[in-house]
Design an enzyme around this catalytic site. Structure first.
Site, short mmCIF file in Angstrom:
data_model
loop_
_atom_site.label_atom_id
_atom_site.label_comp_id
_atom_site.label_asym_id
_atom_site.label_seq_id
_atom_site.Cartn_x
_atom_site.Cartn_y
_atom_site.Cartn_z
N GLU A 153 0.83 -1.21 0.00
CA GLU A 153 0.00 0.00 0.00
C GLU A 153 0.86 1.26 0.00
OE1 GLU A 153 -1.31 -2.81 1.65
OE2 GLU A 153 -2.64 -2.76 -0.07
N ASN A 173 -1.22 -7.98 -3.39
CA ASN A 173 -1.75 -7.06 -4.39
C ASN A 173 -0.66 -6.22 -5.03
OD1 ASN A 173 -2.09 -5.90 -1.45
ND2 ASN A 173 -1.76 -4.13 -2.77
N ASP A 187 -6.95 -4.69 -4.78
CA ASP A 187 -6.30 -5.21 -3.56
C ASP A 187 -6.73 -6.65 -3.30
OD1 ASP A 187 -4.73 -5.35 -1.28
OD2 ASP A 187 -6.12 -4.24 -0.02
CA CA Z 1 -3.16 -5.03 0.49
#
Ligand code: CA
Length: 706
Positions: free
Chosen positions: A200, A276, A321
């Protein structure tokens, strides 16, 4: 579904801090239901998923469908910190090894809960801002007298299991980049293997293997390609790079393997669940298209060398994600009349996959969750068939599952007797919005930046927000038949607060949830057989072990993690303080938890808003870009980080020093001066004041509201 706005993540919550107090251990009483030692040998839980297939199904049956009604608390132990707890405890030779927040390790007497030793790796608190989802830890590994823990700041540490003394301590990441580790290490042969997190915030994922004796690195497997100009580390990266476009390496690319990994001694393979993309938004990450291997994939490598063997990508061109880091279970199943060695996973994307684990061949992929991004998986190509709206990111189109997934990290379990996999599932809609401001599509910041404009998920400023949520987000435990690809039974849908699952030969399963309870269900039909109040939310999975003819059930309770950090919207309504606590049960246990002290804190009266509505609106936008992932959507925190609406006047006085000056870095609140201007910091403050006043007036008009 009334999902006009949205909510990014999950579960229940708790507020505030509490002094840690260690429970006195309960005196040993004669166990009334004791089976003889010959029928109940001492039984450890010595590796993360119990057995090499990580089925989390114990052969112990003293606690069973008939006797579970007599289950009571044997002892409890309060951890020293009150952040999130996600650990699977291990029990080896009478000692329970359990991790709390900040990668701290507690070694407890498994019979009475007495502390044998405690290890604090002294993680730099500034790393809190380098992670997506709280300073959690999912547990230690054990091997031949050593306890191995991975720390939030990227180290792998070997401890003497008897004393807790450090044997070796190695850094597995670049401390200047936003890498963190929350996962449990896994043992394969003479190695201990660990991944990392940070997709992220902009990193490149990999998994590293270290010699257990010396701590020297044996191999490293990157999960996504780096900059082609630097050359590729392996043929696998050469192959993967052909599925990427643009300048993804500037973002890191992602693919962090932050949770599931399994060693298969039968086939001598090591399976890695890959996460992700970094950033989430594939149009930003790889603008000319491409599947982006090995994002959202299961990859098999040789445990001796880390050499690639096969992969299966669950979500080509991942953009939501949709990690494939969720729990991997290995089993032998009979499929179409043939015995198959399979690998099973229920990743975030909502499909339950059964693969042949020797070859990676897809055997089945059926929808287990609420899914609107794909209709089915084409069994010829192994690829999902996406719906027309799957990649419409206008801030209004709802994506299901959300980035929280139809199933997140709380582990499943598989009972070979019932043939069922028990999955804690979630329904949490989300809306994605293509980036509007330059900083949402700029790599290298090292702060949360997923390539979408997160303003799409600002909750509406309505007083009954929590009630609206009730019908929109939910969770339930699903008993899944992996051979026929369908659910056999499911618990009543409720709040999305179900933790990990344990299954036993007693014909029962255990799961924390239901607003702060540990619950036992009949494995065959889902009938609720027993429950106990644990006084806090539970995310972690229970374990079981036996000593001196007595079976125990142990759980590390406590709230936090991504569920609290981002899921404040959901968490907020559950007005119970978090407690990070180990609870251990046995038949006839009589130990009592101390009474809950009511929360009597009073919200300070906020000063009035002094800025224009335009400034407040600007503050709303900047807050949701920079602050929301820790402090909660709409300022509704899950309780692990402060609810800014409650900030006293003294905090407002030093607002700029905190946000830009970084004076609270030692508590994890680092400086945002590179991302937020002085003017925007003040706009955030005005937004906080506007919401604080709204809450204050509501609280005074209607006690108990919020
Ligand atoms: Ca993630």
């Amino acid at each position: 579904m009334r999902a006009i706005f949205v909510v990014l993540i999950i579960l229940l919550a708790a507020c505030g801090r509490q002094e840690s107090t260690q429970e006195g251990a309960a005196p040993q009483e004669a166990p009334p239901f004791t089976a003889s030692k010959t029928t109940l040998p001492d039984t450890d839980w010595s590796s993360h998923g119990l057995d090499w297939g990580e089925q989390r199904h114990s052969g112990l049956a003293q606690i069973n469908v008939e006797t579970v009604k007599d289950l009571g608390l044997a002892w409890s132990f309060d951890m020293y910190t009150q952040r999130g707890v996600e650990a699977t405890p291990l029990m080896v030779n009478g000692t329970l090894y359990v991790t709390g927040s900040w990668s701290m390790v507690y070694a407890l007497d498994a019979i009475n809960g007495e502390l044998k030793w405690f290890y604090d790796p002294e993680v730099d608190r500034a790393f809190l801002a380098k992670g997506c989802c709280d300073a959690v830890n999912r547990g230690v590994a054990y091997s031949d007298g050593k306890v191995l823990v991975a720390t939030y700041d990227g180290r792998l540490v070997a401890l003497n299991a008897e004393t807790g003394k450090v044997i070796w301590d190695v850094q597995t990441t670049d401390r200047n980049k936003p890498y963190t580790i929350t996962g449990a290490p896994r043992i394969a042969k003479n190695m201990v293997i660990i991944g990392n997190g940070g997709a992220e915030l902009g990193v490149r994922g990999y998994v590293s293997a270290y010699d257990i004796e010396t701590g020297e690195m044996v191999w490293r497997f990157y999960t996504v390609p780096g900059n082609p100009a630097d050359g590729f580390e392996s043929k696998a990266m050469d192959m993967a790079a052909k599925t990427w476009t643009g300048e993804w390496w500037k973002w890191g690319g992602g693919g962090t393997a932050w949770d599931s990994m399994v060693y298969d001694p039968e086939l001598d393979l090591f399976y890695i669940g890959v996460g992700n993309g970094s950033p989430w938004n594939a149009r930003v990450r790889s603008p000319e298209g491409g599947d982006n291997l090995f994002l959202a994939s299961i990859v098999a490598v040789r445990p001796d060398t880390g050499e690639y063997v096969w992969h299966y990508q669950t979500t080509p061109r991942e953009t939501w994600d949709y990690t494939a880091t969720q729990h991997i279970i290995l089993a032998d199943l009979e499929i179409d009349g043939k015995p198959r060695k399979v690998l099973m996973q229920a990743p975030k994307n909502g499909f339950f996959y059964v693969l042949d684990r020797a070859t990676g061949e897809l055997l089945s992929a059926e929808i287990y969750g609420v899914v609107n991004w794909a209709t089915h998986v084409d069994m010829e190509t192994g690829r999902p068939v996406e719906t027309a709206n799957a990649r419409v990111f206008d801030g209004k189109n709802i994506s299901l599952p959300s980035n929280a997934g139809a199933h997140n990290w709380p582990p499943m379990s598989y009972n070979p007797d019932t043939g069922l996999v028990y999955i804690p599932t979630l329904v949490m809609p989300v809306a994605f919005l293509q980036p509007i401001e330059d900083q949402d599509s700029k790599p290298g910041g090292g702060r949360w930046n997923v390539g979408f404009d997160r303003i799409a998920n600002v909750p509406p400023p309505v007083p009954n927000f929590d009630e609206i949520l009730e019908g929109v987000v939910s969770g339930q435990l699903i008993a899944w038949d992996p051979v026929n690809g369908e659910p056999r039974w499911a618990s009543e849908p409720g709040r999305p607060d179900g933790g990990g699952v344990l299954s036993t030969a007693g014909g029962i399963i255990f799961q924390g949830g239901k607003g702060g309870r540990l619950v036992s269900y009949n494995a065959a039909d889902g009938d609720e057989l027993w429950s106990a109040d644990v006084q806090t939310a539970v995310m972690a999975p229970p374990i079981t072990y036996a000593i001196n003819g007595q079976q125990y059930i142990a759980i590390a309770a406590g709230f936090g993690g991504g569920f609290a950090a981002e899921g404040g919207t959901v968490a907020h309504a559950w007005k119970v303080r978090n407690r990070s606590r180990v609870l251990v049960y046995k038949l006839g246990g009589k130990h009592q938890l101390p009474a809950v002290v009511p929360d009597t804190r009073v919200m300070p009266e906020p000063e009035p808003v002094t800025a224009s509505s335009e400034v407040v609106q600007r503050g709303t936008v900047v807050y949701h870009r920079q602050c929301e992932y820790c402090h909660g959507a709409g300022l509704r925190t899950g309780g692990v980080n402060p609810d800014l609406r409650w900030s006293p006047a003294a905090t407002h006085d030093i607002w700029q020093d905190i946000v830009l000056g970084g004076i609270l870095e030692a508590r994890g609140m680092v400086s945002f001066s590179e991302y937020v201007s002085e003017e925007d910091a003040e706009a955030i403050r005005q937004y906080v004041l506007a919401e604080a006043n709204r809450l204050y007036q509501r609280e005074h008009a209607e006690p108990g509201g919020g």
